[in-house]
Enzyme design. Structure first.
Site, PDB file in Angstrom:
ATOM      1  N   ARG A  74       0.797  -1.230   0.000  1.00 57.38           N
ATOM      2  CA  ARG A  74       0.000   0.000   0.000  1.00 57.38           C
ATOM      3  C   ARG A  74       0.825   1.273   0.000  1.00 57.38           C
ATOM      4  O   ARG A  74       0.577   2.198  -0.772  1.00 57.38           O
ATOM      5  CB  ARG A  74      -0.918   0.067   1.231  1.00 57.38           C
ATOM      6  CG  ARG A  74      -2.257  -0.594   1.055  1.00 57.38           C
ATOM      7  CD  ARG A  74      -2.725  -1.091   2.385  1.00 57.38           C
ATOM      8  NE  ARG A  74      -1.816  -2.159   2.780  1.00 57.38           N
ATOM      9  CZ  ARG A  74      -1.984  -3.432   2.445  1.00 57.38           C
ATOM     10  NH1 ARG A  74      -3.051  -3.800   1.806  1.00 57.38           N
ATOM     11  NH2 ARG A  74      -1.094  -4.352   2.768  1.00 57.38           N
ATOM     12  N   THR A  75       1.800   1.337   0.916  1.00 55.87           N
ATOM     13  CA  THR A  75       2.485   2.617   1.072  1.00 55.87           C
ATOM     14  C   THR A  75       3.237   2.981  -0.212  1.00 55.87           C
ATOM     15  O   THR A  75       3.091   4.086  -0.740  1.00 55.87           O
ATOM     16  CB  THR A  75       3.432   2.575   2.289  1.00 55.87           C
ATOM     17  OG1 THR A  75       2.674   2.171   3.419  1.00 55.87           O
ATOM     18  CG2 THR A  75       4.045   3.940   2.552  1.00 55.87           C
TER      19      THR A  75
ATOM     20  N   LYS B 162      25.598  -3.348  -1.206  1.00 58.93           N
ATOM     21  CA  LYS B 162      27.063  -3.276  -1.354  1.00 58.93           C
ATOM     22  C   LYS B 162      27.687  -2.528  -0.185  1.00 58.93           C
ATOM     23  O   LYS B 162      28.887  -2.305  -0.152  1.00 58.93           O
ATOM     24  CB  LYS B 162      27.426  -2.538  -2.644  1.00 58.93           C
ATOM     25  CG  LYS B 162      26.868  -3.133  -3.916  1.00 58.93           C
ATOM     26  CD  LYS B 162      27.339  -2.268  -5.088  1.00 58.93           C
ATOM     27  CE  LYS B 162      26.660  -2.662  -6.377  1.00 58.93           C
ATOM     28  NZ  LYS B 162      26.953  -1.674  -7.438  1.00 58.93           N
TER      29      LYS B 162
ATOM     30  N   ARG C 106      11.253   4.010   3.159  1.00 63.82           N
ATOM     31  CA  ARG C 106      10.928   3.050   4.229  1.00 63.82           C
ATOM     32  C   ARG C 106      12.197   2.278   4.566  1.00 63.82           C
ATOM     33  O   ARG C 106      12.933   1.872   3.656  1.00 63.82           O
ATOM     34  CB  ARG C 106       9.837   2.084   3.772  1.00 63.82           C
ATOM     35  CG  ARG C 106       9.656   0.922   4.737  1.00 63.82           C
ATOM     36  CD  ARG C 106       8.430   0.120   4.432  1.00 63.82           C
ATOM     37  NE  ARG C 106       7.226   0.856   4.788  1.00 63.82           N
ATOM     38  CZ  ARG C 106       6.011   0.313   4.804  1.00 63.82           C
ATOM     39  NH1 ARG C 106       5.847  -0.950   4.489  1.00 63.82           N
ATOM     40  NH2 ARG C 106       4.961   1.035   5.137  1.00 63.82           N
TER      41      ARG C 106
ATOM     42  N   HIS D 188       5.214   6.033  11.476  1.00 64.24           N
ATOM     43  CA  HIS D 188       4.688   5.868  10.113  1.00 64.24           C
ATOM     44  C   HIS D 188       3.717   7.026   9.851  1.00 64.24           C
ATOM     45  O   HIS D 188       2.511   6.835   9.802  1.00 64.24           O
ATOM     46  CB  HIS D 188       3.988   4.511  10.010  1.00 64.24           C
ATOM     47  CG  HIS D 188       3.673   4.057   8.620  1.00 64.24           C
ATOM     48  ND1 HIS D 188       3.723   4.889   7.511  1.00 64.24           N
ATOM     49  CD2 HIS D 188       3.300   2.834   8.150  1.00 64.24           C
ATOM     50  CE1 HIS D 188       3.390   4.187   6.444  1.00 64.24           C
ATOM     51  NE2 HIS D 188       3.132   2.949   6.795  1.00 64.24           N
TER      52      HIS D 188
HETATM   53  C1  NCD Z   1       1.782  -0.942   8.240  1.00 63.34           C
HETATM   54  C2  NCD Z   1       3.277  -0.761   8.379  1.00 63.34           C
HETATM   55  O1  NCD Z   1       4.025  -0.933   7.418  1.00 63.34           O
HETATM   56  O2  NCD Z   1       3.687  -0.396   9.478  1.00 63.34           O
HETATM   57  N1  NCD Z   1       1.411  -1.151   6.904  1.00 63.34           N
HETATM   58  C3  NCD Z   1       1.123  -0.059   6.140  1.00 63.34           C
HETATM   59  O3  NCD Z   1       1.977   0.696   5.781  1.00 63.34           O
HETATM   60  N2  NCD Z   1      -0.155   0.178   5.857  1.00 63.34           N
HETATM   61  C4  NCD Z   1       1.211  -1.953   9.159  1.00 63.34           C
HETATM   62  C5  NCD Z   1       1.798  -3.322   9.165  1.00 63.34           C
HETATM   63  O4  NCD Z   1       2.706  -3.647   8.394  1.00 63.34           O
HETATM   64  O5  NCD Z   1       1.323  -4.122   9.982  1.00 63.34           O
END
Ligand code: NCD
Length: 305
Positions: free
Chosen positions: A51-52, A80, A101, A129
């Site tokens: 999703r993100t 590397k 991320r 997040h």
């Molecule tokens: C969440 C995350 O990555 O922290 N997912 C997301 O980005 N919607 C929740 C999860 O991974 O449980």
């Protein structure tokens, strides 16, 4: 250079403005279709995501911009031995904005200090997040009509669940918020979030292991997945992973207008038989996430001019 590393980097007024822009995008998408023409978003994902990452990419495309990036650390020079700072400096030569991320807490902050373009934290370890929080806030706003005066229950892995930490921080600035923390003893909310946020802001909260007991009080139920990747041993994960499973009969004593949220991905926490219940809001959260990321990209690119 303005970045978004922690949800508290933005004032309540700035978040209100993002919600306003997102609502306008929903109404008038064509007005935004060329706003980011010739701009590039780089998605640097050192950890898995559906999703993100894809909502960031879809958001940039719907703004008329382009996307470059990688979706796993082993596809990048991190494998590397390149540092996060060097990667950020490099990407600053190619793109206009970064969404990152990383499994290490603080990595996007390090990137933001090295980069000469805005950096968005798309999840750092078990820490924060903030863009999921933007999706959550728009969802609460659209479902409840306000970001004030409700009781929210957080259920599941409150220790490693970064979306929970960021949302609690965000909600600490609104009024009339009551929090119920529902988790097994081993996965309770870290004490730094309790003391630095809930206690400091005088937010009434209670801790329980029982979802059934908490249910009747809740206006919002925020379910979470047990974060397998942050566990030190598999045995603990297997013992705790199915601590809470929301099934239709567990909603018998819930409010009729309960809003059921989950950042997704779900494993077993919510039975699929709840998906058609009008109280299920987790796929609405997914869509709201795209609109808020569009509003966020516009804001940070505007400020970087
Ligand atoms: C969440 C995350 O990555 O922290 N997912 C997301 O980005 N919607 C929740 C999860 O991974 O449980």
């Amino acid at each position: 250079m303005r970045s978004l590393i922690d949800i508290l980097d933005f004032t309540v007024e700035e978040i209100d403005e993002l919600i306003k822009v997102a609502m306008d995008i929903i109404k008038n998408p064509d007005d935004y279709a060329e706003k980011c023409k010739r701009k590039k978003l780089a998605t640097l994902f050192f950890e898995p995501s559906t999703r993100t990452r894809l909502s960031f990419e879809a958001a940039m495309m719907e703004l008329g911009g382009n996307v470059i990036g990688f979706s796993a650390a082993n596809n990048s020079s991190a494998s590397k031995g390149e540092s996060v700072a060097d990667t950020a400096k490099t990407i600053s030569c190619y793109a206009d904005i970064i969404a990152m991320r990383h499994p290490k807490e603080g990595a996007p902050l390090v990137a933001s200090k090295a980069a000469s373009i805005p950096v968005i934290n798309a999840g750092d370890g078990g820490h924060n997040h903030p863009t999921q929080t933007l999706a959550d806030l728009l969802t609460i706003y659209r479902e409840k009509g306000s970001l004030n005066n409700f009781t929210i229950g957080f259920c599941g892995d409150l220790k490693f669940g970064r979306t929970v930490h960021s949302l609690i921080n965000a909600l600490s600035r609104y009024t009339g918020i009551r929090v119920v923390l529902i988790s097994p003893k081993e996965l309770m909310l870290p004490s730094y979030v309790k003391t630095d946020v809930l206690d400091k802001k005088n937010i009434p909260y209670e801790e329980t292991t029982s979802l059934e007991d908490a249910m009747p009080k809740l206006d919002i139920l925020y379910m979470t997945r047990v974060q397998q990747e942050r566990f030190f041993n598999e045995e603990d994960y297997l013992r705790l992973k199915d601590s809470y499973i929301l099934e239709p009969k567990k909603l018998d004593n819930a409010k009729k207008d309960l809003c059921i949220m989950h950042p997704l991905p779900r494993v077993n926490e919510i039975s699929v038989s709840i998906d058609n219940d009008p109280r299920a809001c987790y796929f609405k959260q997914v869509l709201n996430g795209k609109y808020m990321r569009m509003a966020l990209i516009l804001k940070l690119l505007e400020e970087a001019k």
